[in-house]
Design an enzyme around this catalytic site. Structure first.
Site, PDB file in Angstrom:
ATOM      1  CE1 TYR A 118      -2.473 -12.759  -4.967  1.00  0.00           C
ATOM      2  CE2 TYR A 118      -4.361 -11.579  -4.111  1.00  0.00           C
ATOM      3  CZ  TYR A 118      -3.450 -11.802  -5.114  1.00  0.00           C
ATOM      4  OH  TYR A 118      -3.504 -11.048  -6.256  1.00  0.00           O
ATOM      5  CB  SER A 148       1.174  -3.472  -8.643  1.00  0.00           C
ATOM      6  OG  SER A 148       1.203  -4.790  -8.137  1.00  0.00           O
TER       7      SER A 148
HETATM    8  N1  LIG Z   1      -3.638 -10.204 -10.767  1.00  0.00           N
HETATM    9  C1  LIG Z   1      -2.386 -10.268 -10.350  1.00  0.00           C
HETATM   10  O1  LIG Z   1      -1.562 -10.992 -10.886  1.00  0.00           O
HETATM   11  C2  LIG Z   1      -1.961  -9.411  -9.189  1.00  0.00           C
HETATM   12  C3  LIG Z   1      -0.600  -9.213  -8.927  1.00  0.00           C
HETATM   13  C4  LIG Z   1      -0.249  -8.391  -7.856  1.00  0.00           C
HETATM   14  C5  LIG Z   1      -1.247  -7.807  -7.083  1.00  0.00           C
HETATM   15  N2  LIG Z   1      -2.575  -8.041  -7.347  1.00  0.00           N
HETATM   16  C6  LIG Z   1      -3.651  -7.432  -6.547  1.00  0.00           C
HETATM   17  O2  LIG Z   1      -3.531  -6.027  -6.615  1.00  0.00           O
HETATM   18  C7  LIG Z   1      -3.424  -5.474  -5.298  1.00  0.00           C
HETATM   19  C8  LIG Z   1      -2.537  -4.247  -5.309  1.00  0.00           C
HETATM   20  O3  LIG Z   1      -1.242  -4.536  -5.777  1.00  0.00           O
HETATM   21  P1  LIG Z   1       0.009  -4.646  -4.791  1.00  0.00           P
HETATM   22  O4  LIG Z   1      -0.476  -4.863  -3.416  1.00  0.00           O
HETATM   23  O5  LIG Z   1       0.919  -5.618  -5.443  1.00  0.00           O
HETATM   24  O6  LIG Z   1       0.770  -3.270  -4.939  1.00  0.00           O
HETATM   25  P2  LIG Z   1       0.433  -1.722  -4.664  1.00  0.00           P
HETATM   26  O7  LIG Z   1      -0.995  -1.541  -4.403  1.00  0.00           O
HETATM   27  O8  LIG Z   1       1.058  -1.004  -5.805  1.00  0.00           O
HETATM   28  O9  LIG Z   1       1.324  -1.430  -3.364  1.00  0.00           O
HETATM   29  C9  LIG Z   1       1.130  -2.120  -2.160  1.00  0.00           C
HETATM   30  C10 LIG Z   1       2.283  -1.785  -1.239  1.00  0.00           C
HETATM   31  O10 LIG Z   1       2.269  -0.390  -0.982  1.00  0.00           O
HETATM   32  C11 LIG Z   1       2.171  -0.139   0.405  1.00  0.00           C
HETATM   33  N3  LIG Z   1       1.251   0.994   0.573  1.00  0.00           N
HETATM   34  C12 LIG Z   1      -0.066   1.044   0.260  1.00  0.00           C
HETATM   35  N4  LIG Z   1      -0.559   2.264   0.524  1.00  0.00           N
HETATM   36  C13 LIG Z   1       0.462   3.001   1.006  1.00  0.00           C
HETATM   37  C14 LIG Z   1       0.566   4.333   1.447  1.00  0.00           C
HETATM   38  N5  LIG Z   1      -0.469   5.158   1.427  1.00  0.00           N
HETATM   39  N6  LIG Z   1       1.769   4.770   1.901  1.00  0.00           N
HETATM   40  C15 LIG Z   1       2.847   3.938   1.927  1.00  0.00           C
HETATM   41  N7  LIG Z   1       2.804   2.665   1.505  1.00  0.00           N
HETATM   42  C16 LIG Z   1       1.614   2.185   1.049  1.00  0.00           C
HETATM   43  C17 LIG Z   1       1.657  -1.401   1.020  1.00  0.00           C
HETATM   44  O11 LIG Z   1       2.189  -1.558   2.317  1.00  0.00           O
HETATM   45  P3  LIG Z   1       1.254  -1.464   3.638  1.00  0.00           P
HETATM   46  O12 LIG Z   1       0.558  -2.765   3.739  1.00  0.00           O
HETATM   47  O13 LIG Z   1       2.246  -1.227   4.707  1.00  0.00           O
HETATM   48  O14 LIG Z   1       0.342  -0.300   3.434  1.00  0.00           O
HETATM   49  C18 LIG Z   1       2.185  -2.480   0.079  1.00  0.00           C
HETATM   50  O15 LIG Z   1       3.496  -2.860   0.472  1.00  0.00           O
HETATM   51  C19 LIG Z   1      -2.872  -6.640  -4.478  1.00  0.00           C
HETATM   52  O16 LIG Z   1      -3.090  -6.435  -3.119  1.00  0.00           O
HETATM   53  C20 LIG Z   1      -3.617  -7.800  -5.065  1.00  0.00           C
HETATM   54  O17 LIG Z   1      -4.930  -7.868  -4.516  1.00  0.00           O
HETATM   55  C21 LIG Z   1      -2.921  -8.824  -8.399  1.00  0.00           C
END
Ligand SMILES: NC(=O)c1ccc[n+]([C@@H]2O[C@H](COP(=O)([O-])OP(=O)(O)OC[C@H]3O[C@@H](n4cnc5c(N)ncnc54)[C@H](OP(=O)(O)O)[C@@H]3O)[C@@H](O)[C@H]2O)c1
Length: 323
Positions: free
Chosen positions: A54, A196
């Protein structure tokens, strides 16, 4: 904040995904990210998720100052195995090197949970996990995990060294792991860390169109956010808004409540770099949806259109991905 268990590892019932603080979803500011991390600690959200890839190390370095001050409170999870160019490397040599690099960037002598980010098809999983186990023996890692692994890889890995957690995409619009992988994980006592869980932001309803995303946002390259599919998928989220409105919650809180309702061995890690979003997400841990509401939102979201990653992508033991 309640506690849940991944195997025998106690963690906050909701974790914090730190990826958006360094990559994928448009520009971020370290000051906002640090404020979000501080507030996470104040709310008891102490299970933090990062990865070597990241921001090519930026994310681990960003966490380091807070971790240094609060090491005992934070359950620190990181991942390795994806190179800067997106290629996979789970070779024993890369595995041994990766843990030392992550520890240096994080400024710690051990991490609590260390995942293989993607199973490397060129390296037998036994060899990768064997090298990961060396890090446990050396005291550099407390628990091991895999990300997006197939049922077979979970079994093979677990036979080499106990696997504590499987981190894979799981949300109302991504339920691929349920038929095969989930039963095996549960049989082996492996906890589940859905990534996600907000559908990369779509399930919050906050995204109104492709033009709400920055030019460099990786979501623009994914089928679910394409010109063809965005509006259809955004429209599905209205059911979450309707269910939430009747109960006084947001769509995103309903989406998180659904994930949390999948079992006490499930610990989602919504990603955010925003204090208000973090606070909104934290409140979801107290929501209990009725069976009727759960069934209604599941039925509606089953109509999702488009794959979750660009190009050909199958669940688990994935071919190389662009991260
Ligand atoms: N193992 C893997 O391959 C893998 C892949 C992807 C992700 N991950 C991990 O999983 C975590 C979570 O997944 P993700 O970040 O991809 O997706 P997510 O948690 O489904 O969504 C994150 C997105 O939603 C927004 N968001 C969060 N809370 C919100 C709210 N209350 N209202 C409006 N928008 C909101 C965030 O923007 P803001 O920043 O503006 O809040 C960000 O753009 C990642 O951060 C990472 O640590 C792992």
């Amino acid at each position: 904040m309640n506690t849940r268990f991944l195997g025998d590892l106690a963690v906050s019932a909701l974790g914090l995904g730190c990826m958006p603080m360094s990559s994928h979803y448009g520009p971020s500011e370290d000051a906002n990210s640090t404020a979000t991390l501080e507030q996470a600690l104040a709310l008891g959200i102490t299970f933090w998720d990062t990865a070597a890839v990241y921001g090519h190390g930026h994310n681990e370095e960003l966490l380091a100052p807070l971790v240094a001050r609060q090491r005992d409170r934070i359950v620190l999870a990181t991942k390795f195995g994806i190179d800067k160019d997106g290629s996979l490397d789970g070779s024993p040599a890369a595995t041994r090197r990766s843990i030392d690099e992550s520890l240096a960037r994080l400024g710690v002598d051990h991490v609590d949970l260390w995942y293989l980010h993607r199973v490397d098809p060129a390296t037998p999983i036994e060899e990768t996990v064997g090298a990961m186990a060396e890090a446990v023996e050396a005291g550099k890692v407390r628990h091991l995990g895999l990300s997006e692994a197939s049922a077979e890889s979970l079994r093979r890995a677990h036979a080499v060294h106990p696997i504590t957690a499987l981190q894979s995409e799981w949300s109302l619009w991504t339920r691929d792991l349920e038929p095969e992988v989930l039963p095996v994980a549960r049989q082996l006592g492996i906890g589940i860390v859905p990534y996600s869980p907000l559908g990369r932001g779509m399930l919050t309803g906050a995204l109104t169109g492709r033009d709400s995303l920055d030019e460099g946002d990786r979501r623009l390259q994914t089928p679910r956010f394409s010109e063809e599919n965005f509006d259809h998928n955004r429209h599905l989220v209205t059911v979450l808004e309707e269910v939430g409105a009747g109960l006084g919650y947001t769509a995103g809180q309903v989406a998180l409540a659904w994930v949390l309702a999948q079992g006490d061995d499930v610990v989602p890690i919504p990603g955010t770099r925003s204090v208000p979003h973090l606070e909104e997400n934290a409140a979801a841990v107290d929501i209990r949806l009725s069976d009727g509401d759960l069934a209604r939102i599941e039925a509606a979201m089953a109509a999702v259109q488009g794959g979750r990653y660009p190009g050909e992508h199958r669940y688990g033991d994935s071919p190389p991905l662009r991260q």
